[in-house]
Design a protein around this motif. Structure first.
Motif, PDB file in Angstrom:
ATOM      1  N   LEU A  15       3.974   7.145   6.254  1.00  0.00           N
ATOM      2  CA  LEU A  15       3.001   6.431   5.421  1.00  0.00           C
ATOM      3  C   LEU A  15       1.808   5.948   6.236  1.00  0.00           C
ATOM      4  CD1 LEU A  15       5.400   4.388   3.132  1.00  0.00           C
ATOM      5  CD2 LEU A  15       4.070   6.414   2.523  1.00  0.00           C
ATOM      6  N   GLU A  16       2.064   5.480   7.447  1.00  0.00           N
ATOM      7  CA  GLU A  16       0.962   5.019   8.294  1.00  0.00           C
ATOM      8  C   GLU A  16       0.023   6.180   8.620  1.00  0.00           C
ATOM      9  OE1 GLU A  16       2.338   2.778  11.713  1.00  0.00           O
ATOM     10  OE2 GLU A  16       3.903   1.894  10.480  1.00  0.00           O
ATOM     11  N   LYS A  17       0.586   7.338   8.939  1.00  0.00           N
ATOM     12  CA  LYS A  17      -0.223   8.517   9.246  1.00  0.00           C
ATOM     13  C   LYS A  17      -1.071   8.912   8.037  1.00  0.00           C
ATOM     14  CE  LYS A  17       0.168  13.268  10.840  1.00  0.00           C
ATOM     15  NZ  LYS A  17       1.089  14.344  11.230  1.00  0.00           N
ATOM     16  N   LYS A  18      -0.481   8.893   6.846  1.00  0.00           N
ATOM     17  CA  LYS A  18      -1.201   9.249   5.618  1.00  0.00           C
ATOM     18  C   LYS A  18      -2.318   8.236   5.349  1.00  0.00           C
ATOM     19  CE  LYS A  18      -1.700  11.706   1.913  1.00  0.00           C
ATOM     20  NZ  LYS A  18      -2.255  13.042   2.001  1.00  0.00           N
ATOM     21  N   LEU A  19      -2.032   6.972   5.568  1.00  0.00           N
ATOM     22  CA  LEU A  19      -3.037   5.928   5.351  1.00  0.00           C
ATOM     23  C   LEU A  19      -4.227   6.114   6.283  1.00  0.00           C
ATOM     24  CD1 LEU A  19      -3.759   3.290   3.873  1.00  0.00           C
ATOM     25  CD2 LEU A  19      -2.546   2.073   5.667  1.00  0.00           C
ATOM     26  N   LEU A  20      -3.960   6.455   7.536  1.00  0.00           N
ATOM     27  CA  LEU A  20      -5.030   6.625   8.510  1.00  0.00           C
ATOM     28  C   LEU A  20      -5.792   7.935   8.329  1.00  0.00           C
ATOM     29  CD1 LEU A  20      -3.208   5.286  11.677  1.00  0.00           C
ATOM     30  CD2 LEU A  20      -5.104   4.194  10.467  1.00  0.00           C
ATOM     31  N   ALA A  21      -5.091   9.012   7.958  1.00  0.00           N
ATOM     32  CA  ALA A  21      -5.718  10.335   7.871  1.00  0.00           C
ATOM     33  C   ALA A  21      -6.298  10.636   6.495  1.00  0.00           C
ATOM     34  CB  ALA A  21      -4.701  11.414   8.247  1.00  0.00           C
ATOM     35  N   PRO A  35     -14.868   0.649   7.020  1.00  0.00           N
ATOM     36  CA  PRO A  35     -14.576   0.323   8.418  1.00  0.00           C
ATOM     37  C   PRO A  35     -13.312   1.058   8.862  1.00  0.00           C
ATOM     38  CG  PRO A  35     -13.959  -1.497   7.004  1.00  0.00           C
ATOM     39  CD  PRO A  35     -14.622  -0.467   6.129  1.00  0.00           C
ATOM     40  N   PRO A  36     -13.235   1.428  10.134  1.00  0.00           N
ATOM     41  CA  PRO A  36     -12.032   2.117  10.603  1.00  0.00           C
ATOM     42  C   PRO A  36     -10.824   1.190  10.556  1.00  0.00           C
ATOM     43  CG  PRO A  36     -13.504   1.637  12.432  1.00  0.00           C
ATOM     44  CD  PRO A  36     -14.221   1.242  11.176  1.00  0.00           C
ATOM     45  N   LEU A  37      -9.670   1.755  10.300  1.00  0.00           N
ATOM     46  CA  LEU A  37      -8.425   0.998  10.239  1.00  0.00           C
ATOM     47  C   LEU A  37      -7.635   1.293  11.506  1.00  0.00           C
ATOM     48  CD1 LEU A  37      -6.726  -0.797   8.305  1.00  0.00           C
ATOM     49  CD2 LEU A  37      -5.654   1.305   7.498  1.00  0.00           C
ATOM     50  N   SER A  38      -7.254   0.265  12.231  1.00  0.00           N
ATOM     51  CA  SER A  38      -6.496   0.474  13.464  1.00  0.00           C
ATOM     52  C   SER A  38      -5.050   0.832  13.128  1.00  0.00           C
ATOM     53  CB  SER A  38      -6.526  -0.791  14.332  1.00  0.00           C
ATOM     54  OG  SER A  38      -5.716  -1.808  13.757  1.00  0.00           O
ATOM     55  N   SER A  39      -4.353   1.421  14.080  1.00  0.00           N
ATOM     56  CA  SER A  39      -2.934   1.754  13.894  1.00  0.00           C
ATOM     57  C   SER A  39      -2.115   0.493  13.631  1.00  0.00           C
ATOM     58  CB  SER A  39      -2.389   2.477  15.122  1.00  0.00           C
ATOM     59  OG  SER A  39      -2.998   3.725  15.262  1.00  0.00           O
ATOM     60  N   HIS A  76       0.020  -0.270  10.235  1.00  0.00           N
ATOM     61  CA  HIS A  76       1.433  -0.642  10.295  1.00  0.00           C
ATOM     62  C   HIS A  76       1.675  -1.935   9.515  1.00  0.00           C
ATOM     63  CE1 HIS A  76       5.473  -1.013  11.941  1.00  0.00           C
ATOM     64  NE2 HIS A  76       5.187  -2.284  12.150  1.00  0.00           N
ATOM     65  N   THR A  77       0.825  -2.929   9.728  1.00  0.00           N
ATOM     66  CA  THR A  77       0.961  -4.204   9.038  1.00  0.00           C
ATOM     67  C   THR A  77       0.856  -4.033   7.524  1.00  0.00           C
ATOM     68  OG1 THR A  77       0.067  -5.391  10.936  1.00  0.00           O
ATOM     69  CG2 THR A  77      -0.004  -6.543   8.815  1.00  0.00           C
ATOM     70  N   LEU A  78      -0.122  -3.244   7.076  1.00  0.00           N
ATOM     71  CA  LEU A  78      -0.293  -3.007   5.632  1.00  0.00           C
ATOM     72  C   LEU A  78       0.920  -2.316   5.019  1.00  0.00           C
ATOM     73  CD1 LEU A  78      -3.995  -1.842   5.456  1.00  0.00           C
ATOM     74  CD2 LEU A  78      -3.008  -3.760   4.201  1.00  0.00           C
ATOM     75  N   ILE A  79       1.408  -1.271   5.666  1.00  0.00           N
ATOM     76  CA  ILE A  79       2.556  -0.533   5.146  1.00  0.00           C
ATOM     77  C   ILE A  79       3.790  -1.428   5.097  1.00  0.00           C
ATOM     78  CG2 ILE A  79       4.140   1.378   5.590  1.00  0.00           C
ATOM     79  CD1 ILE A  79       1.404   2.215   4.450  1.00  0.00           C
ATOM     80  N   GLN A  80       4.022  -2.202   6.145  1.00  0.00           N
ATOM     81  CA  GLN A  80       5.177  -3.107   6.157  1.00  0.00           C
ATOM     82  C   GLN A  80       5.083  -4.135   5.037  1.00  0.00           C
ATOM     83  OE1 GLN A  80       7.990  -2.756   8.026  1.00  0.00           O
ATOM     84  NE2 GLN A  80       6.955  -0.836   8.493  1.00  0.00           N
TER      85      GLN A  80
END
Length: 43
Positions: free
Chosen positions: A2-8, A26-30, A34-38
C-alpha cells in the motif's frame, strides 16, 4: 504494498474515472506514507 502504491500512484482500481491531481502536489516522504497507511488500517 500500500505504501508503494500511495507513493507511485497508478491506474484507478474502482472504475475508469481518474482522480484529478491537486495543484500543487507536494512530495510525500516514505515515512509520511507509512504513517498514513498505518492510520487508515487502524480505523
Amino acid at each position: 504494498m500500500l505504501e508503494k502504491k500511495l507513493l507511485a500512484g497508478g491506474k484507478p482500481h474502482w472504475g475508469d474515472i481518474t482522480m484529478p491531481e491537486a495543484d500543487p502536489v507536494p512530495p510525500l516522504s516514505s515515512d509520511d506514507a507509512h504513517t498514513l497507511i498505518q492510520w487508515v488500517l487502524h480505523q
